[in-house]
Scaffold this motif. Structure first.
Motif, PDB file in Angstrom:
ATOM      1  N   UNK A  80     122.950   3.700 -37.760  1.00 43.39           N
ATOM      2  CA  UNK A  80     124.856   2.656 -36.805  1.00 43.39           C
ATOM      3  C   UNK A  80     123.748   1.684 -36.283  1.00 43.39           C
ATOM      4  N   UNK A  81     123.217   1.357 -36.059  1.00 39.04           N
ATOM      5  CA  UNK A  81     122.378   0.200 -35.258  1.00 39.04           C
ATOM      6  C   UNK A  81     122.582  -0.593 -36.162  1.00 39.04           C
ATOM      7  N   UNK A  82     122.185  -0.323 -37.773  1.00 39.74           N
ATOM      8  CA  UNK A  82     122.586  -1.834 -38.831  1.00 39.74           C
ATOM      9  C   UNK A  82     123.854  -1.965 -39.417  1.00 39.74           C
ATOM     10  N   UNK A  83     124.405  -0.903 -39.144  1.00 39.79           N
ATOM     11  CA  UNK A  83     126.467  -0.988 -39.201  1.00 39.79           C
ATOM     12  C   UNK A  83     126.842  -2.273 -37.466  1.00 39.79           C
ATOM     13  N   UNK A  84     126.225  -1.990 -36.829  1.00 39.14           N
ATOM     14  CA  UNK A  84     126.986  -3.102 -35.635  1.00 39.14           C
ATOM     15  C   UNK A  84     126.388  -4.238 -36.176  1.00 39.14           C
ATOM     16  N   UNK A  85     125.313  -4.236 -36.454  1.00 38.03           N
ATOM     17  CA  UNK A  85     124.578  -5.666 -36.740  1.00 38.03           C
ATOM     18  C   UNK A  85     125.088  -6.300 -37.453  1.00 38.03           C
ATOM     19  N   UNK A  86     125.592  -5.669 -38.697  1.00 35.87           N
ATOM     20  CA  UNK A  86     125.694  -6.219 -39.732  1.00 35.87           C
ATOM     21  C   UNK A  86     126.940  -7.013 -39.482  1.00 35.87           C
ATOM     22  N   UNK A  87     128.516  -6.147 -38.757  1.00 34.22           N
ATOM     23  CA  UNK A  87     129.349  -6.568 -38.697  1.00 34.22           C
ATOM     24  C   UNK A  87     129.685  -7.766 -37.734  1.00 34.22           C
TER      25      UNK A  87
END
Ligand SMILES: Nc1ncnc2c1ncn2[C@@H]1O[C@H](COP(=O)(O)OP(=O)(O)OP(=O)(O)O)[C@@H](O)[C@H]1O
Ligand SMILES: [Mg+2]
Lengths: 124, 524
Positions: B376-383
């Motif tokens: 989740x954190x990675x998806x948010x960071x990426x977007x």
């Protein structure tokens, strides 16, 4: 080898046009249908290699059409991508339950759609 | 009917039917008994008077008998002294005789006054005989004085003795008469006594019976309506309204029964009304449920209907920009990207509004499953990384090590974190935005810290409400409708979690939400 056939079932003319434009540069053969019943008939007659099915269609809903195709042994194993309304609304689960091979949320990026088509149906 | 089961039913009903107050009925009952006692007292007083009178008469007769006996005694003494005169031949006995004579006469006079009329003649005869006797005594005395002893002896024997005998006989009959009278008085007294005893006993029995019957009847005429009311009220308590309480009473109990009947009817009416209202409400509720279902169907359709043209807009823009239609002239590229940006914004608005309506209608269900916090954190960071770079902000994420696979709606939680981090980047001009996730006691805490504009104290409570925005100038710059936080709050609550904020105006804000490591996704 015969060109791979993609059946696009979608009632909106502009969205059909986008897919037409996308596939015009490829070797895929494109079939189109504008409602669920027509889509079902074309699929059973032509036995395409991939079906893109909009979830909401006139006459016969995309989910019902999917179920009917899955119930017919001739069409049961054709890869079928359902285009859902909204990934978060639960449509995705309903689509998978009806027998879809994959789903794609509207509005989709044409690039993503092409990637999906390539995944299920590598170009000759 | 309870009334029929009462002993003495008829009189009880009769008393109940009397059109008088309970107070008056009770007073009348007591008065009746009191009158009975007064009558009894009067009769006993009369009997007492009668007895006293008869006793008196008896006493008098008794006295007269006594007197008669004295007379007899005096006579005997006279005779004795007369004989003594002869024997002693002195004058002393004569004076004694005279004394006895006087006593005789005195007693006789008293007797005469006291005697009833029919004895007068007898007394007169006695007096006459006594006078004769005294005359003979005088003759004897004279003869003795003159020493004519033989003559005196003869007089004594021939005249005096018969006279004494006559007197004796007369007095005897007087005594007998008085004794007869006495016997009569005694008998009458006894009769009076017996009669009074009978009368008293009669009165006593009558009073007791009357008091018992009266008390019984009056009390039952009160008990019966109370019992009937008891049964009636039990019915009311059990919800059987609308009955009629029938009592024969025309007193306070009757009035009470009428009121209770009225009350029960009124209750019945209210009950009926409330049943009708409940039925109406049920119908309304059913229709509301139908309407709500129709609304969510409409929303689902609407969602698709809106997305379809948007799909065409965004799709065409993308394939044009991807030069599927041929080379894009440099001056057209920017407006095409603008179309794309606005189309995407419109899409997020549609998503938000539909999300909120669904949550509002209670139709939003969590798609629970396993998810990875790290992902989740990675998806948010990426977007959001590109936006942070664009704004020149430091943007870091940190997930505490050792957090196991979690259970919940991963996509919804991604949406939540995306909203908070998106806000942090939107409302921060300089500095940094940090995402931090930690686990404590099986609760996950997602934290977004920024060094942005902060939130005024009086606004902190409001920002979680729909369409609430502190400063619309930023909105004009970056867009937004004020739905992000309210949707996030509801999604967190659907997970059984809690959302909060700490902020200092001009220094920055920390938004955080906590959810159970394993959320079952039931409606909060
Ligand atoms: N990190 C933050 N720093 C300062 N203010 C904030 C922050 N996050 C939210 N706010 C304030 O709370 C308001 C509500 O936020 P919310 O996310 O609900 O709406 P929005 O961001 O304006 O619009 P949307 O998210 O719907 O696009 C914001 O308009 C802003 O005033
Ligand atoms: Mg926001």
């Amino acid at each position: 080898m015969k060109d791979r056939t993609v059946l696009h079932i979608e009632d909106n003319e502009y969205n059909r046009k986008i897919v037409r434009q996308l596939l015009s540069r490829t070797t895929y053969r494109l079939l189109e249908a504008a409602d669920g019943e027509e889509g079902l008939a074309v699929a059973k007659r032509e036995l395409p290699d991939l079906i893109l099915m909009d979830v909401q269609l006139p006459k016969l809903s995309g989910l019902d059409a999917t179920r009917l195709l899955r119930a017919d042994p001739r069409t049961a194993s054709i890869p079928l991508v359902v285009v859902t309304s909204f990934a978060l609304s639960g449509d995705d689960r309903k689509a998978m339950d009806a027998g879809a091979s994959a789903y794609l949320a509207k509005p989709y990026s044409p690039r993503d759609l092409m990637a999906l088509i390539h995944r299920f149906l590598p170009e000759n | 009917m309870a009334l029929l089961s009462s002993p003495l039913g008829a009189p009880v009903r009769a008393v109940a039917k009397i059109r008088a107050s309970v107070h008056v009925k009770l007073l009348a009952g007591f008065l009746l008994i009191t009158l009975l006692f007064i009558a009894m007292t009067a009769v006993s007083l009369r009997t007492f008077a009668e007895t006293a009178r008869e006793t008196n008469l008896l006493d008098q007769a008794h006295e007269r008998v006594g007197w008669s006996r004295q007379i007899e005694h005096a006579l005997a003494m006279q005779m004795h002294f007369t004989s003594m005169t002869l024997l002693s031949q002195g004058s002393d006995p004569v004076s004694l005789i005279l004394r006895e004579n006087n006593r005789f006469n005195d007693t006789l006079a008293r007797l005469e006054i006291a005697a009833p009329a029919e004895e007068r003649a007898l007394i007169q005869a006695i007096r006459g005989a006594q006078d004769d006797a005294m005359a003979t005594v005088a003759d004897i005395a004279n003869a003795v004085r003159d020493k004519r002893l033989a003559e005196a002896m003869t007089v004594l024997r021939t005249r005096q003795e018969p006279v004494y005998q006559k007197i004796e006989t007369l007095v005897g009959s007087l005594v007998a008469a008085e004794e007869t009278r006495m016997a009569k008085f005694r008998a009458s007294l006894a009769a009076t006594h017996r009669q009074s005893m009978r009368l008293m006993a009669g009165f006593a029995v009558a009073s007791v019976v009357l008091a018992l019957v009266g008390g019984f009847v009056i009390s039952w005429s009160f008990i019966l309506p109370v019992r009937a009311a008891h049964g009636f009220l039990s019915d009311v308590a059990a919800g059987r309204f609308g009955g009629t309480l029938v009592v024969p009473n025309r007193d306070e109990f009757g009035a009470l029964a009428e009121h209770m009947t009225w009350m029960s009817r009124e209750l019945r009416r209210l009950d009926d009304e409330q049943r009708v209202a409940a039925a109406t409400l049920r119908g309304l509720n059913d229709r509301l449920a139908l309407a709500s279902r129709a609304k969510s169907e409409f929303l689902a359709n609407m969602s698709h209907e809106l997305r379809t043209p948007l799909n065409a807009i965004l799709g065409f823009t993308e394939i044009i920009l991807d030069e599927l239609y041929g080379e894009v002239p440099a001056n057209l590229r920017e407006p095409l990207v603008d179309i794309q940006t606005n189309g995407r914004h419109l899409l997020s608005l549609i998503n938000d509004v539909l999300d909120l309506s669904k949550i509002e209608a209670g139709r939003l269900e969590l798609g629970v499953g396993e998810y990875s916090v790290q992902e989740i954190v990675e998806v948010v960071h990426a977007s959001l990384r590109s936006l942070a770079i664009e704004k020149g902000l430091a943007f870091s994420v940190r997930v505490a090590p050792g957090i196991p696979t979690a259970w919940g709606d991963g996509r919804r939680l991604t949406q939540c974190l995306l909203n908070l981090a998106g806000n942090a980047l939107k409302f921060t001009r300089h500095g940094r935005v940090d995402i931090d996730v930690s686990l404590a006691d099986d609760w996950l805490t997602f934290r977004v810290v920024d060094t942005g504009i902060g939130i005024p104290k009086d606004e902190v409570e409001n920002i979680f409400a729909e369409f609430r925005q502190v400063d619309t100038t930023i909105t004009r710059e970056y867009g937004g409708t004020g739905l992000g936080l309210s949707i996030t709050k509801r999604l967190v609550e659907l997970h059984g979690g809690r959302i909060g904020v700490e902020s200092e105006l001009g220094r920055g804000s920390t938004f955080f939400f906590t959810v159970p490591l394993r959320a079952d996704g039931g409606p909060a």
